[in-house]
Design a protein around this motif. Structure first.
Motif, PDB file in Angstrom:
ATOM      1  N   ARG A  86      19.287  -3.407  -3.356  1.00 23.99           N
ATOM      2  CA  ARG A  86      20.666  -3.769  -3.690  1.00 23.99           C
ATOM      3  C   ARG A  86      20.770  -4.447  -5.053  1.00 23.99           C
ATOM      4  O   ARG A  86      21.795  -4.357  -5.720  1.00 23.99           O
ATOM      5  CB  ARG A  86      21.269  -4.646  -2.595  1.00 23.99           C
ATOM      6  CG  ARG A  86      21.475  -3.881  -1.284  1.00 23.99           C
ATOM      7  CD  ARG A  86      22.015  -4.761  -0.210  1.00 23.99           C
ATOM      8  NE  ARG A  86      21.017  -5.780   0.125  1.00 23.99           N
ATOM      9  CZ  ARG A  86      21.146  -6.631   1.121  1.00 23.99           C
ATOM     10  NH1 ARG A  86      22.233  -6.615   1.867  1.00 23.99           N
ATOM     11  NH2 ARG A  86      20.209  -7.503   1.377  1.00 23.99           N
ATOM     12  N   HIS A 103      31.106  -1.967  -2.508  1.00 27.01           N
ATOM     13  CA  HIS A 103      30.254  -1.592  -1.370  1.00 27.01           C
ATOM     14  C   HIS A 103      28.767  -1.816  -1.654  1.00 27.01           C
ATOM     15  O   HIS A 103      27.917  -1.267  -0.980  1.00 27.01           O
ATOM     16  CB  HIS A 103      30.491  -0.126  -0.993  1.00 27.01           C
ATOM     17  CG  HIS A 103      31.889   0.144  -0.565  1.00 27.01           C
ATOM     18  ND1 HIS A 103      32.403  -0.304   0.630  1.00 27.01           N
ATOM     19  CD2 HIS A 103      32.900   0.777  -1.191  1.00 27.01           C
ATOM     20  CE1 HIS A 103      33.667   0.055   0.728  1.00 27.01           C
ATOM     21  NE2 HIS A 103      33.999   0.709  -0.371  1.00 27.01           N
ATOM     22  N   THR A 106      26.236  -2.604   1.304  1.00 26.46           N
ATOM     23  CA  THR A 106      25.833  -1.568   2.261  1.00 26.46           C
ATOM     24  C   THR A 106      25.249  -0.348   1.577  1.00 26.46           C
ATOM     25  O   THR A 106      24.292   0.244   2.056  1.00 26.46           O
ATOM     26  CB  THR A 106      27.036  -1.134   3.121  1.00 26.46           C
ATOM     27  OG1 THR A 106      28.094  -0.726   2.259  1.00 26.46           O
ATOM     28  CG2 THR A 106      27.494  -2.248   4.026  1.00 26.46           C
ATOM     29  N   THR A 107      25.771   0.040   0.441  1.00 24.70           N
ATOM     30  CA  THR A 107      25.334   1.255  -0.232  1.00 24.70           C
ATOM     31  C   THR A 107      23.999   1.079  -0.935  1.00 24.70           C
ATOM     32  O   THR A 107      23.132   1.949  -0.862  1.00 24.70           O
ATOM     33  CB  THR A 107      26.390   1.719  -1.254  1.00 24.70           C
ATOM     34  OG1 THR A 107      27.634   1.874  -0.582  1.00 24.70           O
ATOM     35  CG2 THR A 107      25.999   3.023  -1.897  1.00 24.70           C
ATOM     36  N   LEU A 111      20.310   4.114  -0.592  1.00 25.08           N
ATOM     37  CA  LEU A 111      20.338   5.274  -1.476  1.00 25.08           C
ATOM     38  C   LEU A 111      19.001   5.999  -1.538  1.00 25.08           C
ATOM     39  O   LEU A 111      18.963   7.223  -1.593  1.00 25.08           O
ATOM     40  CB  LEU A 111      20.787   4.866  -2.873  1.00 25.08           C
ATOM     41  CG  LEU A 111      22.276   4.561  -2.986  1.00 25.08           C
ATOM     42  CD1 LEU A 111      22.607   4.005  -4.358  1.00 25.08           C
ATOM     43  CD2 LEU A 111      23.105   5.801  -2.713  1.00 25.08           C
ATOM     44  N   GLU A 187      25.731   9.731  -3.675  1.00 27.75           N
ATOM     45  CA  GLU A 187      25.204  10.087  -2.369  1.00 27.75           C
ATOM     46  C   GLU A 187      23.856  10.754  -2.598  1.00 27.75           C
ATOM     47  O   GLU A 187      23.772  11.780  -3.264  1.00 27.75           O
ATOM     48  CB  GLU A 187      26.144  11.028  -1.636  1.00 27.75           C
ATOM     49  CG  GLU A 187      25.709  11.374  -0.241  1.00 27.75           C
ATOM     50  CD  GLU A 187      26.682  12.326   0.445  1.00 27.75           C
ATOM     51  OE1 GLU A 187      26.266  12.950   1.426  1.00 27.75           O
ATOM     52  OE2 GLU A 187      27.837  12.449   0.005  1.00 27.75           O
TER      53      GLU A 187
END
Length: 190
Positions: A86, A103, A106-107, A111, A187
């Motif tokens: 993060r 985000h 959480t993101t 990844l 993504e």
């Protein structure tokens, strides 16, 4: 269109298939064999202010430049200095739109498929993992004055093991052609 990405479902499936073919073909001798794309580059009407350091050399009017900078920042890790992935995501936040950057908690950690055990090993050994990224020229949504989307090949280079290859869907947006680009979606697929 799919709600998560805004890409037409059939086109997203084609891109996913292209990304898997890209990764399979690249597996023998390195992953980033995709040529860079110059789509949505600097326009004469873009009046965007430069990004602050350390991104002050990135052209805010070039979606590809912003995308590459984000990808390489998000996927370069310094486990000896960072608690987890993060931190790299947070480092790239000045190049992200506010909604996506919100985000980070959480993101950022999901990844790339880096386990906690692997992270701790890198931290103990003082290993940094660098990333290189290239934007693909495969089928992608049509570039517009305010939208840009690509599939990118991102290679993670840990000095203690094999290279990890990711296909990353990246989207950049801006409110108008007079302002700079910011990343609005990432993504990753392994």
């Amino acid at each position: 269109m799919t709600p998560a990405t805004g890409w037409p479902t059939t086109r997203r499936a084609m891109i996913a298939g292209s990304a898997w073919v890209l990764l399979a073909a690249a597996g023998a001798g390195g992953c980033s064999r995709v040529s860079a794309s110059d789509g949505a580059s600097s326009g004469t009407h873009c009046l965007a202010a430069p990004f602050a350091e350390p991104f002050n050399t990135i052209d805010p009017c070039s979606a590809p430049h912003v995308a590459i900078a984000v990808l390489q920042t998000v996927f370069t890790y310094h486990p000896g200095e960072q608690a987890d992935q993060r931190a790299s995501f947070r480092a790239a936040m000045p190049l992200m739109d506010d909604d996506f950057a919100a985000h980070w908690d959480t993101t950022g950690a999901v990844l790339a498929p880096i386990t906690r055990t692997q992270w701790q090993q890198w931290s103990r050994l003082g290993i940094d993992v660098t990333a290189t990224a290239r934007l693909g020229d495969d089928d992608h949504p049509l570039d517009g004055d305010t939208t840009f989307a690509r599939v990118a090949a991102v290679d993670l280079h840990p000095p203690d093991g094999p290279q990890l290859c990711l296909a990353v869907y990246i989207r950049a947006t801006r409110p108008s052609s007079a302002v700079g680009w910011h990343i609005s979606a990432l993504e990753a697929r392994t």
